[in-house]
Design a protein around this motif. Structure first.
Motif, PDB file in Angstrom:
ATOM      1  N   THR A  61     -12.868   3.999  -4.779  1.00  0.00           N
ATOM      2  CA  THR A  61     -11.483   3.752  -5.180  1.00  0.00           C
ATOM      3  C   THR A  61     -11.394   3.733  -6.700  1.00  0.00           C
ATOM      4  O   THR A  61     -12.163   3.031  -7.363  1.00  0.00           O
ATOM      5  CB  THR A  61     -10.966   2.408  -4.630  1.00  0.00           C
ATOM      6  OG1 THR A  61     -10.974   2.445  -3.199  1.00  0.00           O
ATOM      7  CG2 THR A  61      -9.544   2.130  -5.105  1.00  0.00           C
ATOM      8  N   VAL A  63      -9.614   2.542  -9.927  1.00  0.00           N
ATOM      9  CA  VAL A  63      -8.788   1.391 -10.284  1.00  0.00           C
ATOM     10  C   VAL A  63      -8.301   1.551 -11.722  1.00  0.00           C
ATOM     11  O   VAL A  63      -9.098   1.814 -12.628  1.00  0.00           O
ATOM     12  CB  VAL A  63      -9.576   0.069 -10.147  1.00  0.00           C
ATOM     13  CG1 VAL A  63      -8.656  -1.126 -10.395  1.00  0.00           C
ATOM     14  CG2 VAL A  63     -10.228  -0.035  -8.770  1.00  0.00           C
ATOM     15  N   GLY A  90      -9.529   6.650  -2.977  1.00  0.00           N
ATOM     16  CA  GLY A  90      -8.293   5.905  -3.106  1.00  0.00           C
ATOM     17  C   GLY A  90      -7.936   5.625  -4.546  1.00  0.00           C
ATOM     18  O   GLY A  90      -8.733   5.844  -5.467  1.00  0.00           O
ATOM     19  N   LYS A  92      -5.952   2.438  -6.858  1.00  0.00           N
ATOM     20  CA  LYS A  92      -5.368   1.102  -6.878  1.00  0.00           C
ATOM     21  C   LYS A  92      -4.873   0.801  -8.281  1.00  0.00           C
ATOM     22  O   LYS A  92      -5.589   0.987  -9.260  1.00  0.00           O
ATOM     23  CB  LYS A  92      -6.395   0.052  -6.452  1.00  0.00           C
ATOM     24  CG  LYS A  92      -5.823  -1.362  -6.357  1.00  0.00           C
ATOM     25  CD  LYS A  92      -6.857  -2.349  -5.804  1.00  0.00           C
ATOM     26  CE  LYS A  92      -6.267  -3.736  -5.650  1.00  0.00           C
ATOM     27  NZ  LYS A  92      -7.252  -4.687  -5.087  1.00  0.00           N
ATOM     28  N   LEU A  94      -3.314  -2.144 -10.790  1.00  0.00           N
ATOM     29  CA  LEU A  94      -3.376  -3.598 -10.847  1.00  0.00           C
ATOM     30  C   LEU A  94      -2.079  -4.270 -11.263  1.00  0.00           C
ATOM     31  O   LEU A  94      -1.749  -5.354 -10.791  1.00  0.00           O
ATOM     32  CB  LEU A  94      -4.495  -4.033 -11.801  1.00  0.00           C
ATOM     33  CG  LEU A  94      -5.908  -3.587 -11.418  1.00  0.00           C
ATOM     34  CD1 LEU A  94      -6.912  -4.099 -12.446  1.00  0.00           C
ATOM     35  CD2 LEU A  94      -6.270  -4.075 -10.018  1.00  0.00           C
ATOM     36  N   ASP A 102      -1.652   1.137  -3.653  1.00  0.00           N
ATOM     37  CA  ASP A 102      -3.052   1.031  -3.256  1.00  0.00           C
ATOM     38  C   ASP A 102      -3.202   1.981  -2.076  1.00  0.00           C
ATOM     39  O   ASP A 102      -2.890   1.629  -0.943  1.00  0.00           O
ATOM     40  CB  ASP A 102      -3.411  -0.405  -2.859  1.00  0.00           C
ATOM     41  CG  ASP A 102      -4.884  -0.545  -2.462  1.00  0.00           C
ATOM     42  OD1 ASP A 102      -5.559   0.509  -2.330  1.00  0.00           O
ATOM     43  OD2 ASP A 102      -5.330  -1.675  -2.263  1.00  0.00           O
ATOM     44  N   THR A 103      -3.641   3.192  -2.372  1.00  0.00           N
ATOM     45  CA  THR A 103      -3.653   4.229  -1.329  1.00  0.00           C
ATOM     46  C   THR A 103      -4.715   3.996  -0.265  1.00  0.00           C
ATOM     47  O   THR A 103      -4.846   4.814   0.644  1.00  0.00           O
ATOM     48  CB  THR A 103      -3.840   5.632  -1.950  1.00  0.00           C
ATOM     49  OG1 THR A 103      -5.096   5.682  -2.644  1.00  0.00           O
ATOM     50  CG2 THR A 103      -2.722   5.948  -2.923  1.00  0.00           C
ATOM     51  N   THR A 104      -5.437   2.892  -0.378  1.00  0.00           N
ATOM     52  CA  THR A 104      -6.380   2.543   0.702  1.00  0.00           C
ATOM     53  C   THR A 104      -5.683   1.733   1.783  1.00  0.00           C
ATOM     54  O   THR A 104      -6.284   1.420   2.807  1.00  0.00           O
ATOM     55  CB  THR A 104      -7.575   1.740   0.146  1.00  0.00           C
ATOM     56  OG1 THR A 104      -7.101   0.506  -0.395  1.00  0.00           O
ATOM     57  CG2 THR A 104      -8.288   2.532  -0.951  1.00  0.00           C
ATOM     58  N   THR A 105      -4.396   1.374   1.533  1.00  0.00           N
ATOM     59  CA  THR A 105      -3.622   0.618   2.536  1.00  0.00           C
ATOM     60  C   THR A 105      -2.423   1.454   2.976  1.00  0.00           C
ATOM     61  O   THR A 105      -1.967   2.341   2.254  1.00  0.00           O
ATOM     62  CB  THR A 105      -3.123  -0.712   1.959  1.00  0.00           C
ATOM     63  OG1 THR A 105      -2.135  -0.446   0.952  1.00  0.00           O
ATOM     64  CG2 THR A 105      -4.269  -1.507   1.352  1.00  0.00           C
ATOM     65  N   GLY A 108       0.597   0.909   0.627  1.00  0.00           N
ATOM     66  CA  GLY A 108       0.367   1.578  -0.648  1.00  0.00           C
ATOM     67  C   GLY A 108       0.578   3.076  -0.547  1.00  0.00           C
ATOM     68  O   GLY A 108       1.124   3.708  -1.461  1.00  0.00           O
TER      69      GLY A 108
END
Length: 210
Positions: A61, A63, A90, A92, A94, A102-105, A108
């Motif tokens: 991911t 960040v 992904g 994310k 902050l 947050d493209t992991t969710t 998101g």
């Protein structure tokens, strides 16, 4: 694995990445997985961003502190995230306006989908404005595209010079600020007008008579 990217706009020491670094470390990014650029957001070449994206592996991911640290504009940002998604990675964010990304969710991904839709809408608007502008120009007798560098005054000089037996085509093109292709499109090697040259002269006469 979390990989962090930081950027400040000036490389003269007046700006630091301390705030971004602290936030990324607090988010769980290891110190050895931080990448930093000191460049304007509009700068094409950001070597550490390129190295950061290359270092990412499927399941990682990326960040960032804020969205504006990553992309030059919305379309650039969308392209980066699409590339990450296709590679199984992904993104994310902050803080700031993109903190919900947050493209992991699932939520998101939905938020970023809205950003992507806005980028597509922007492209369509630009295309529509360009088409409308060209249509308006054609209605006024102008055509889109780059204008010819040849002018009636240059054409007359070219005709006179090409008619001379010692004419140097290369020097003539430099003096007139045109290419050989443009020159020969309008004038023959003996200084006679060609079709493009006749059209240019006819247009000039019509404009003078109007």
């Amino acid at each position: 694995m979390l990989v962090g990217y930081m950027r400040v706009s000036k490389a003269d020491g007046s700006q630091t990445t301390d705030l971004q670094r602290d936030a990324l470390l607090a988010a769980g990014v290891e110190p050895g997985a931080l990448y930093e650029d000191k460049a304007s957001g509009k700068t094409e070449g950001r070597p550490h961003l390129a190295a950061c994206l290359k270092a990412l592996r499927p399941g990682d991911t990326l960040v960032v502190w804020k969205l504006d640290r990553l992309g030059r504009d919305l379309r650039h940002l969308v392209n980066i995230v699409h590339d990450l998604t296709e590679r199984g990675m992904g993104l994310k964010v902050l803080t700031g306006q993109g903190a919900a990304i947050d493209t992991t969710t699932a939520s998101g991904k939905l938020v970023f989908g809205i950003f992507a839709a806005l980028a597509e809408f922007e492209r369509e608007l630009i295309s529509e404005r360009t088409i409308a502008g060209l249509a308006a120009a054609r209605a006024r007798g102008r055509k889109g595209g780059r204008p010819y560098k040849m002018t009636p005054a240059k054409l007359r000089l070219a005709m006179a010079s090409m008619g001379q037996p010692d004419a140097n085509v290369g020097d003539l093109c430099i003096e007139l600020g045109i290419t050989r292709q443009t020159l020969y499109r309008h004038v023959s090697p003996t200084g006679e007008l060609r079709e493009a040259g006749r059209r240019l002269m006819d247009q000039s006469r019509r404009q003078q008579g109007s």
